[in-house]
Design a protein around this motif. Structure first.
Motif, PDB file in Angstrom:
ATOM      1  N   GLN A   4      55.656  40.267  54.427  1.00  0.00           N
ATOM      2  CA  GLN A   4      54.354  40.312  53.769  1.00  0.00           C
ATOM      3  C   GLN A   4      53.586  41.567  54.175  1.00  0.00           C
ATOM      4  O   GLN A   4      52.972  42.237  53.328  1.00  0.00           O
ATOM      5  N   ASP A 275      45.008  39.240  54.107  1.00  0.00           N
ATOM      6  CA  ASP A 275      46.145  39.035  53.218  1.00  0.00           C
ATOM      7  C   ASP A 275      47.382  39.794  53.673  1.00  0.00           C
ATOM      8  O   ASP A 275      48.488  39.505  53.224  1.00  0.00           O
ATOM      9  N   THR A 276      47.176  40.786  54.543  1.00  0.00           N
ATOM     10  CA  THR A 276      48.311  41.571  55.034  1.00  0.00           C
ATOM     11  C   THR A 276      49.182  40.750  55.976  1.00  0.00           C
ATOM     12  O   THR A 276      50.409  40.726  55.857  1.00  0.00           O
TER      13      THR A 276
END
Length: 412
Positions: A4, A275-276
């Motif tokens: 991700q 979100d990283t």
């Protein structure tokens, strides 16, 4: 989870490259670069970004995003041809890089940048990019069959997938170029990446026109906001070593035609946000992926230059203008929000946007000078009577405060 973070870094690299490489190429060409020199500058910037991102990410284990100076490239477009041609512009790039290194080695340049009123800094940036931001309108009038699909794509994606709005518009522009472009397409273009060394020359007027405004714009519109974005996510990287690193990378890239490397301000949120990676201590992986992605994208500099040469100039400028619309909005908002500095900001904006050149020095510098002089002229001080009365009141209050403090000491 590592995948991700890697994906976030790669997306940041693609978005940063696709959204503004046309601005970079337009800026380098505006100050005299040949197509080969402009492609070399784009490749050098990608290599500089990649090297610094890899070094800082591994060294500090923080998501320190690096980018090229998009406002700086817009400044080059507004400046146009300079005395001495591209070698003189490269000399100014190296001077700017030296100023960035100096800002890292000594605290006073950063303090000088911080001393510039925010309305004046925002107005200067707005004046620099205004002409580019009006390009989509001109393109719709001049080449509606090519420009209208590009603008509509940008508008739709701006509504639903904001970060992909400019890359999507660029993709539609590439399709339009392929369908309607002149000649034999890309078959005759030099697509392989090539580095061209440019021997710099120092021209005082070009240094004042390019190096100083480029330094100011890069620091005020990129490095300072980049630090602020990271701070919002809890990261406080050491600013001075970071400035030294990006200054050295800028100097190395300048020799091959690149104008400036700096902290990312917009795409920083793509690598530093939650979100990283859910673990803030692992988000630095995205920065490493960003660096690797930029190194890979640099190999396409020849293809990027070929696409620019095949397209109508106004279409390329239109895509660049779409990329700069958010920067124009934020800089205008910062320029006129505070009523006290509004007049000086407006003067700065008008002079910078005029595009005038005096003594071989471009409008960005004169806009900054005009705004500063206006601010000094309109700075209001209280009348002498009010100053003397307030001073007398302060002196009269001091014994009373001392007596009150003595009373308090006795009571305690």
């Amino acid at each position: 989870m590592r995948a991700q973070a890697v994906m976030a870094g790669l997306v940041s690299a693609v978005v940063g490259y696709a959204s503004s490489f046309t601005v970079v190429l337009a800026g380098l060409r505006a100050v005299g670069a040949t197509p080969g020199q402009a492609a070399s500058g784009l490749l050098a910037l990608c290599c500089g970004i990649g090297a610094v991102a890899l070094f800082l990410g591994l060294r500090y284990r923080m998501p320190i995003s690096i980018a090229w100076s998009t406002p700086g490239a817009a400044l080059l477009v507004a400046t146009g041809p300079v005395p001495g041609g591209f070698p003189a512009a490269v000399g100014a790039f190296i001077v700017c890089a030296g100023l960035i290194v100096l800002a890292g080695l000594s605290p006073w340049p950063a303090r000088a940048i911080a001393a510039i009123p925010r309305p004046i800094a925002g107005a200067m940036l707005a004046g620099v990019i205004l002409s580019l931001c009006t390009a989509p309108v001109r393109a719709i009038v001049d080449i509606p069959l090519l420009a209208v699909p590009v603008v509509l794509t940008w508008a739709v994606l701006q509504r639903y997938l904001r970060q992909w709005a400019v890359p999507g518009a660029l993709a539609v522009a590439v399709i339009a170029i392929a369908l309607h472009g002149p000649g034999t397409g890309l078959s005759g273009a030099a697509l392989r990446p090539a580095i061209e060394l440019t021997t710099p020359t120092l021209n005082p007027s070009v240094v004042v026109s390019i190096a100083i405004p480029l330094f100011l714009v890069t620091m005020a519109a990129q490095n300072v906001p980049g630090m602020a974005v990271m701070a919002t996510y809890g990261y406080v990287p050491p600013l001075r070593p970071v400035l030294v690193a990006i200054g050295l990378a800028s100097a190395a890239a300048a020799a091959f035609g690149g104008h400036a490397v700096n902290l990312a301000a917009i795409t920083a949120a793509l690598t530093a946000g939650p979100d990283t990676h859910p673990d803030p201590g692992r988000r630095w992986i995205a920065t490493v992926a960003l660096g690797a992605g930029q190194l890979t994208l640099g190999l396409g500099a020849g293809l990027a230059m070929a696409l620019v040469l095949l397209s109508p100039p106004v279409l390329v400028t239109a895509v660049a203008g779409l990329a700069l619309l958010p920067a124009l909005g934020s800089s205008l908002a910062g320029a006129v929000t505070e009523p006290e500095g509004r007049e000086s900001a407006v003067v700065t904006f008008v002079v910078t946007a005029s595009g005038m050149t005096i003594l071989g020095i471009g409008a960005a510098f004169w806009g900054l000078v005009a705004g500063a002089l206006t601010a000094l002229l309109l700075h209001k001080r209280p009348p002498l009577e009010q100053q003397s009365s307030s001073t007398a009141e302060a002196k009269a209050e001091r014994p009373e405060r001392r007596m009150a403090g003595m009373s308090a000491d006795r009571s305690s």
